[in-house]
Design an enzyme around this catalytic site. Structure first.
Site, short mmCIF file in Angstrom:
data_model
loop_
_atom_site.label_atom_id
_atom_site.label_comp_id
_atom_site.label_asym_id
_atom_site.label_seq_id
_atom_site.Cartn_x
_atom_site.Cartn_y
_atom_site.Cartn_z
N HIS A 28 49.41 1.66 24.06
CA HIS A 28 48.37 2.16 24.96
C HIS A 28 49.03 2.72 26.21
O HIS A 28 49.72 2.00 26.92
CB HIS A 28 47.41 1.01 25.31
CG HIS A 28 46.26 1.43 26.14
ND1 HIS A 28 45.70 0.62 27.09
CD2 HIS A 28 45.54 2.57 26.17
CE1 HIS A 28 44.70 1.24 27.68
NE2 HIS A 28 44.59 2.43 27.14
N HIS A 70 44.84 7.17 32.94
CA HIS A 70 44.00 6.00 32.70
C HIS A 70 42.68 6.09 33.44
O HIS A 70 41.64 5.72 32.93
CB HIS A 70 44.73 4.72 33.09
CG HIS A 70 43.96 3.49 32.73
ND1 HIS A 70 43.24 2.77 33.65
CD2 HIS A 70 43.76 2.89 31.54
CE1 HIS A 70 42.64 1.76 33.04
NE2 HIS A 70 42.95 1.81 31.76
#
Length: 137
Positions: A28, A70
């Site tokens: 991630h 993000h």
């Protein structure tokens, strides 16, 4: 459909031994903690470390281009706050019910985003990654 179910119901179990399957590794944001997130260097390192997949987060720019970040607020993960030419872009917005002040991806074009350099957003927790601040787009 009926013949498929019938086949499943009457297929003999395999006599082959069960083998251990390794976990699926999903990186991630790339190699978080080793390089600033969402940089090509973080993605490349994650692949070298054995990641099966890279899972990016996406936000949109002023000119409608999706970029890997993000969150849309840029001051913690880029040098946007240090660039005098973008000082007037500092603003306050409500994000998920919370007022946030900073520089936001949706207020920059892709060309402007490309002038920014990446920073580790959690430098005190990830000093190894913070060593690479301002080195990557």
């Amino acid at each position: 459909m009926t013949s498929f179910l019938f086949t499943l119901a009457f297929t003999a179990p395999s006599e082959e031994p069960v083998t251990q399957v390794r976990p699926l590794v999903i990186a991630h944001r790339g190699a978080s903690g080793y390089r600033p997130e969402h940089t090509m260097e973080a993605y490349e390192l994650a692949i070298r470390q054995g990641a099966d997949y890279i899972e990016p987060d996406l936000v949109i720019t002023k000119d409608g281009v999706l970029i890997a970040r993000h969150e849309n607020e840029l001051s913690k993960t880029t040098n946007a706050a240090a660039k005098l030419e973008y000082a007037s872009r500092r603003t306050t917005k409500t994000i998920d019910g919370t007022k946030v002040t900073g520089w936001f991806a949706e207020d920059f074009t892709l060309a402007e985003i490309k002038t920014l350099l990446a920073r580790e957003g959690m430098a005190s927790l990830r000093p190894e990654s913070a060593k690479f601040n301002d080195q990557y787009q």
